[in-house]
Design an enzyme around this catalytic site. Sequence first.
Site, PDB file in Angstrom:
ATOM      1  N   GLY A  21       0.825  -1.200   0.000  1.00 31.68           N
ATOM      2  CA  GLY A  21       0.000   0.000   0.000  1.00 31.68           C
ATOM      3  C   GLY A  21       0.863   1.256   0.000  1.00 31.68           C
ATOM      4  O   GLY A  21       0.576   2.228  -0.705  1.00 31.68           O
ATOM      5  N   ARG A  25       7.359   2.051   1.116  1.00 31.04           N
ATOM      6  CA  ARG A  25       7.738   0.651   1.352  1.00 31.04           C
ATOM      7  C   ARG A  25       8.241   0.027   0.057  1.00 31.04           C
ATOM      8  O   ARG A  25       9.160  -0.779   0.056  1.00 31.04           O
ATOM      9  CB  ARG A  25       6.544  -0.116   1.909  1.00 31.04           C
ATOM     10  CG  ARG A  25       6.937  -1.439   2.505  1.00 31.04           C
ATOM     11  CD  ARG A  25       5.813  -2.067   3.269  1.00 31.04           C
ATOM     12  NE  ARG A  25       5.610  -1.481   4.567  1.00 31.04           N
ATOM     13  CZ  ARG A  25       4.601  -1.772   5.375  1.00 31.04           C
ATOM     14  NH1 ARG A  25       3.683  -2.635   4.987  1.00 31.04           N
ATOM     15  NH2 ARG A  25       4.496  -1.217   6.551  1.00 31.04           N
ATOM     16  N   ARG A  44       1.976  11.151  -8.798  1.00 27.61           N
ATOM     17  CA  ARG A  44       1.261  11.193  -7.515  1.00 27.61           C
ATOM     18  C   ARG A  44       2.052  10.593  -6.368  1.00 27.61           C
ATOM     19  O   ARG A  44       1.487  10.173  -5.359  1.00 27.61           O
ATOM     20  CB  ARG A  44      -0.101  10.481  -7.618  1.00 27.61           C
ATOM     21  CG  ARG A  44      -1.079  11.269  -8.464  1.00 27.61           C
ATOM     22  CD  ARG A  44      -2.408  10.580  -8.600  1.00 27.61           C
ATOM     23  NE  ARG A  44      -3.231  11.368  -9.526  1.00 27.61           N
ATOM     24  CZ  ARG A  44      -4.297  12.061  -9.154  1.00 27.61           C
ATOM     25  NH1 ARG A  44      -4.702  12.070  -7.917  1.00 27.61           N
ATOM     26  NH2 ARG A  44      -4.974  12.754 -10.039  1.00 27.61           N
ATOM     27  N   GLY A  90       1.193  -6.641   2.501  1.00 30.12           N
ATOM     28  CA  GLY A  90       0.675  -5.578   3.356  1.00 30.12           C
ATOM     29  C   GLY A  90       0.435  -6.039   4.768  1.00 30.12           C
ATOM     30  O   GLY A  90       0.939  -7.087   5.185  1.00 30.12           O
ATOM     31  N   GLU A 180      -8.253  -5.891   6.317  1.00 28.31           N
ATOM     32  CA  GLU A 180      -7.359  -4.956   5.639  1.00 28.31           C
ATOM     33  C   GLU A 180      -8.175  -4.203   4.598  1.00 28.31           C
ATOM     34  O   GLU A 180      -9.402  -4.169   4.719  1.00 28.31           O
ATOM     35  CB  GLU A 180      -6.122  -5.677   5.086  1.00 28.31           C
ATOM     36  CG  GLU A 180      -6.395  -6.926   4.278  1.00 28.31           C
ATOM     37  CD  GLU A 180      -6.688  -6.641   2.834  1.00 28.31           C
ATOM     38  OE1 GLU A 180      -7.893  -6.589   2.470  1.00 28.31           O
ATOM     39  OE2 GLU A 180      -5.742  -6.505   2.046  1.00 28.31           O
ATOM     40  N   MET A 181      -7.561  -3.601   3.585  1.00 26.84           N
ATOM     41  CA  MET A 181      -8.335  -2.675   2.758  1.00 26.84           C
ATOM     42  C   MET A 181      -8.157  -2.833   1.248  1.00 26.84           C
ATOM     43  O   MET A 181      -8.588  -1.957   0.498  1.00 26.84           O
ATOM     44  CB  MET A 181      -8.017  -1.228   3.174  1.00 26.84           C
ATOM     45  CG  MET A 181      -8.281  -0.969   4.648  1.00 26.84           C
ATOM     46  SD  MET A 181      -8.087   0.753   5.142  1.00 26.84           S
ATOM     47  CE  MET A 181      -9.542   1.489   4.420  1.00 26.84           C
ATOM     48  N   GLU A 182      -7.545  -3.911   0.786  1.00 26.27           N
ATOM     49  CA  GLU A 182      -7.234  -3.972  -0.651  1.00 26.27           C
ATOM     50  C   GLU A 182      -7.500  -5.316  -1.341  1.00 26.27           C
ATOM     51  O   GLU A 182      -7.726  -5.370  -2.556  1.00 26.27           O
ATOM     52  CB  GLU A 182      -5.741  -3.616  -0.877  1.00 26.27           C
ATOM     53  CG  GLU A 182      -5.374  -2.179  -0.559  1.00 26.27           C
ATOM     54  CD  GLU A 182      -5.137  -1.909   0.919  1.00 26.27           C
ATOM     55  OE1 GLU A 182      -4.994  -2.890   1.695  1.00 26.27           O
ATOM     56  OE2 GLU A 182      -5.117  -0.740   1.328  1.00 26.27           O
ATOM     57  N   SER A 204      -0.446  -6.634  11.902  1.00 23.81           N
ATOM     58  CA  SER A 204       0.163  -5.449  12.528  1.00 23.81           C
ATOM     59  C   SER A 204      -0.528  -5.065  13.822  1.00 23.81           C
ATOM     60  O   SER A 204       0.036  -4.362  14.648  1.00 23.81           O
ATOM     61  CB  SER A 204       0.122  -4.276  11.563  1.00 23.81           C
ATOM     62  OG  SER A 204      -1.219  -3.997  11.206  1.00 23.81           O
ATOM     63  N   ASP A 205      -1.784  -5.501  13.988  1.00 22.16           N
ATOM     64  CA  ASP A 205      -2.530  -5.117  15.186  1.00 22.16           C
ATOM     65  C   ASP A 205      -3.682  -6.094  15.396  1.00 22.16           C
ATOM     66  O   ASP A 205      -4.003  -6.880  14.508  1.00 22.16           O
ATOM     67  CB  ASP A 205      -3.055  -3.670  15.058  1.00 22.16           C
ATOM     68  CG  ASP A 205      -3.855  -3.446  13.786  1.00 22.16           C
ATOM     69  OD1 ASP A 205      -3.246  -3.323  12.712  1.00 22.16           O
ATOM     70  OD2 ASP A 205      -5.097  -3.434  13.856  1.00 22.16           O
TER      71      ASP A 205
HETATM   72  N1  HPA Z   1      -8.294  -1.855   9.657  1.00 21.06           N
HETATM   73  C1  HPA Z   1      -8.171  -1.869   8.326  1.00 21.06           C
HETATM   74  N2  HPA Z   1      -7.022  -2.191   7.740  1.00 21.06           N
HETATM   75  C2  HPA Z   1      -5.977  -2.520   8.492  1.00 21.06           C
HETATM   76  C3  HPA Z   1      -6.050  -2.527   9.878  1.00 21.06           C
HETATM   77  C4  HPA Z   1      -7.275  -2.172  10.484  1.00 21.06           C
HETATM   78  O1  HPA Z   1      -7.406  -2.152  11.701  1.00 21.06           O
HETATM   79  N3  HPA Z   1      -4.824  -2.895  10.343  1.00 21.06           N
HETATM   80  C5  HPA Z   1      -4.041  -3.111   9.270  1.00 21.06           C
HETATM   81  N4  HPA Z   1      -4.734  -2.886   8.151  1.00 21.06           N
END
Ligand code: HPA
Length: 233
Positions: A21, A25, A44, A90, A180-182, A204-205
């Site tokens: 993303g 990176r 961009r 990611g 995640e978002m992708e 990551s969390d």
């Molecule tokens: N939400 C969405 N995408 C993410 C998150 C999250 O908490 N952590 C890592 N990617």
Amino acid sequence: MSSLHLEAKVGDIAETVLLPGDPLRAKHVAETFLDDAVCYNKVRGMLGFTGYYKGNRVSIQGTGMGMGSTSIYVNELINTYKVKNLIRVGTCGSIQESLKLGQVLLAMSASGDSDANSLYFQGMHYAATADFDLLMKAYKIANDLNIKTYQGSVFSTNTFYDDEPNRWEKWQKHGILGVEMETQILFTLAKRFGVKALSVLTVSDNIITGEATSVKDREQSFNDMMKIALELA
Ligand code: HPA
């Protein structure tokens, strides 16, 4: 010829592209892991590089966050640059107790809330799935490198901030490992255009407990994830 959001010439981008993303990176990976890396895009600030990993030509292209931004780059990589293997690298947030910070996840499938998907499929629900061949290869590479991976489903959301306190309960119950978002739009577009895609993610969390990785853990798991993805080239 180039595309609307990428200034590379056709031929500048390898058949296999890693997709973080974060464009910085992409730069870090190109500088750390690739030989003879050349930057082919600065439009961009969405940096993209082509170089060699163990003699194999590979590119790494930032996508930005979310499915809107990702779909722009994925569309152009496939349709203008004729890329054949797209591998997201990611992070994700775990929603399962069993999936710990720093672990590596190979996404088999992605549910999600992309309007692009629900509009395209007229309200029906497409099961966005990884390419089996890439998934098998990544699993074998990880085993050979002694990196433990978790295989399963993720949820791709376009909404990072949300007020709903129990938002992830249903998905947790249905076995989704991480958010995640992708990935959902990447898998959908890859299938639509007949190319291969996979998502390799590090945790990551933890979205339920709020725990997040230390810088040191993040680096180790990041390197593990990158090695798996680069070996796929
Ligand atoms: N939400 C969405 N995408 C993410 C998150 C999250 O908490 N952590 C890592 N990617």
